[in-house]
Design a protein around this motif. Sequence first.
Motif, PDB file in Angstrom:
ATOM      1  N   GLU A   3       0.843  -1.205   0.000  1.00  0.00           N
ATOM      2  CA  GLU A   3       0.000   0.000   0.000  1.00  0.00           C
ATOM      3  C   GLU A   3       0.874   1.251   0.000  1.00  0.00           C
ATOM      4  O   GLU A   3       1.916   1.298   0.657  1.00  0.00           O
ATOM      5  CB  GLU A   3      -0.898  -0.010   1.237  1.00  0.00           C
ATOM      6  CG  GLU A   3      -1.882   1.146   1.267  1.00  0.00           C
ATOM      7  CD  GLU A   3      -2.767   1.110   2.505  1.00  0.00           C
ATOM      8  OE1 GLU A   3      -3.503   2.071   2.715  1.00  0.00           O
ATOM      9  OE2 GLU A   3      -2.696   0.105   3.238  1.00  0.00           O
ATOM     10  N   LYS A   4       0.458   2.245  -0.764  1.00  0.00           N
ATOM     11  CA  LYS A   4       1.235   3.483  -0.847  1.00  0.00           C
ATOM     12  C   LYS A   4       1.199   4.233   0.475  1.00  0.00           C
ATOM     13  O   LYS A   4       0.194   4.203   1.197  1.00  0.00           O
ATOM     14  CB  LYS A   4       0.689   4.381  -1.955  1.00  0.00           C
ATOM     15  CG  LYS A   4       0.959   3.874  -3.353  1.00  0.00           C
ATOM     16  CD  LYS A   4       0.516   4.891  -4.395  1.00  0.00           C
ATOM     17  CE  LYS A   4       0.874   4.431  -5.794  1.00  0.00           C
ATOM     18  NZ  LYS A   4       0.497   5.424  -6.819  1.00  0.00           N
ATOM     19  N   SER A   5       2.310   4.923   0.772  1.00  0.00           N
ATOM     20  CA  SER A   5       2.358   5.744   1.976  1.00  0.00           C
ATOM     21  C   SER A   5       1.423   6.930   1.825  1.00  0.00           C
ATOM     22  O   SER A   5       1.010   7.282   0.710  1.00  0.00           O
ATOM     23  CB  SER A   5       3.790   6.236   2.219  1.00  0.00           C
ATOM     24  OG  SER A   5       4.155   7.173   1.204  1.00  0.00           O
ATOM     25  N   LEU A   6       1.102   7.580   2.946  1.00  0.00           N
ATOM     26  CA  LEU A   6       0.238   8.760   2.903  1.00  0.00           C
ATOM     27  C   LEU A   6       0.865   9.858   2.051  1.00  0.00           C
ATOM     28  O   LEU A   6       0.164  10.581   1.334  1.00  0.00           O
ATOM     29  CB  LEU A   6      -0.021   9.272   4.324  1.00  0.00           C
ATOM     30  CG  LEU A   6      -0.936   8.411   5.195  1.00  0.00           C
ATOM     31  CD1 LEU A   6      -0.979   8.947   6.613  1.00  0.00           C
ATOM     32  CD2 LEU A   6      -2.341   8.351   4.602  1.00  0.00           C
ATOM     33  N   GLU A   8       2.844   9.464  -0.552  1.00  0.00           N
ATOM     34  CA  GLU A   8       2.672   9.086  -1.948  1.00  0.00           C
ATOM     35  C   GLU A   8       1.232   9.305  -2.399  1.00  0.00           C
ATOM     36  O   GLU A   8       0.972   9.716  -3.532  1.00  0.00           O
ATOM     37  CB  GLU A   8       3.070   7.622  -2.153  1.00  0.00           C
ATOM     38  CG  GLU A   8       4.561   7.366  -2.042  1.00  0.00           C
ATOM     39  CD  GLU A   8       4.905   5.892  -2.078  1.00  0.00           C
ATOM     40  OE1 GLU A   8       5.847   5.514  -2.794  1.00  0.00           O
ATOM     41  OE2 GLU A   8       4.221   5.102  -1.389  1.00  0.00           O
ATOM     42  N   GLN A   9       0.289   9.042  -1.494  1.00  0.00           N
ATOM     43  CA  GLN A   9      -1.123   9.271  -1.813  1.00  0.00           C
ATOM     44  C   GLN A   9      -1.388  10.753  -2.036  1.00  0.00           C
ATOM     45  O   GLN A   9      -2.167  11.136  -2.909  1.00  0.00           O
ATOM     46  CB  GLN A   9      -2.006   8.727  -0.687  1.00  0.00           C
ATOM     47  CG  GLN A   9      -2.021   7.208  -0.582  1.00  0.00           C
ATOM     48  CD  GLN A   9      -2.864   6.721   0.579  1.00  0.00           C
ATOM     49  OE1 GLN A   9      -3.965   7.232   0.823  1.00  0.00           O
ATOM     50  NE2 GLN A   9      -2.365   5.738   1.319  1.00  0.00           N
ATOM     51  N   ASP A  12      -0.152  11.655  -5.431  1.00  0.00           N
ATOM     52  CA  ASP A  12      -1.094  11.155  -6.445  1.00  0.00           C
ATOM     53  C   ASP A  12      -2.305  12.075  -6.576  1.00  0.00           C
ATOM     54  O   ASP A  12      -2.799  12.326  -7.685  1.00  0.00           O
ATOM     55  CB  ASP A  12      -1.560   9.734  -6.098  1.00  0.00           C
ATOM     56  CG  ASP A  12      -0.477   8.690  -6.349  1.00  0.00           C
ATOM     57  OD1 ASP A  12       0.476   9.001  -7.094  1.00  0.00           O
ATOM     58  OD2 ASP A  12      -0.594   7.580  -5.809  1.00  0.00           O
ATOM     59  N   GLU A  13      -2.804  12.590  -5.451  1.00  0.00           N
ATOM     60  CA  GLU A  13      -3.963  13.491  -5.482  1.00  0.00           C
ATOM     61  C   GLU A  13      -3.592  14.821  -6.140  1.00  0.00           C
ATOM     62  O   GLU A  13      -4.370  15.378  -6.916  1.00  0.00           O
ATOM     63  CB  GLU A  13      -4.497  13.735  -4.063  1.00  0.00           C
ATOM     64  CG  GLU A  13      -5.165  12.533  -3.430  1.00  0.00           C
ATOM     65  CD  GLU A  13      -6.315  11.994  -4.266  1.00  0.00           C
ATOM     66  OE1 GLU A  13      -7.165  12.799  -4.704  1.00  0.00           O
ATOM     67  OE2 GLU A  13      -6.362  10.765  -4.495  1.00  0.00           O
TER      68      GLU A  13
END
Length: 202
Positions: A3-6, A8-9, A12-13
């Motif tokens: 799962e991507k780290s926060l 990385e999230q 992405d956003e």
Amino acid sequence: MPEKSLFEQLIDELKKIPGIGPKSAQRIAFYLIKQPQENVEHLANTILKVKKQTKYCSICYNLTEKDPCEICSNPDREQSIICVVADPKDVWAIEKTSHFEGVYHVLGGLISPLDGVFPEDLRIKELIERVEKGNIEEVMLATDSTPEGEATALYIARLLIPLKVKVTRLAHGLPAGTELDFADEITLIHAIDGRQELKINF
């Protein structure tokens, strides 16, 4: 796949924002992390407030916090001249020039069959209704000078000219293929001043 780290999230956003690529998204993410907690909370709260309280003007369809918007309800604006644009960002571009004293009509996009956008998907019917009510002397078509912008302007002009209203188009100073919100203020001023009346043979 892990799962991507926060972080990385977040990147992405940010990449989903138009004009923000991976590198820019990464820089913004690092910037936000470095900011004090209250600054980030203020930014987040402002975004949520804007999303919650911003709506479309019931007359011109520009973004506003009150209805009608400040431009439509301003008695000093020339209500008999309507400037037709594709998006609210184009209103901002023209307003920055402080050179246009009329009101606006925001279409909500441009005709582009390849992208699945047809005349009925835009607020063209609402524009025609505004003109048919009377007291409109000129409609200035200020769509982009792209193929989609030109096609949209031509389509609208064909509907408006029979209504005996003056239909003009932004003129020199706006290079072919230019999107309105990317043009500088001086260029836009020249384009507004040099607008020409459209003549169409039916």
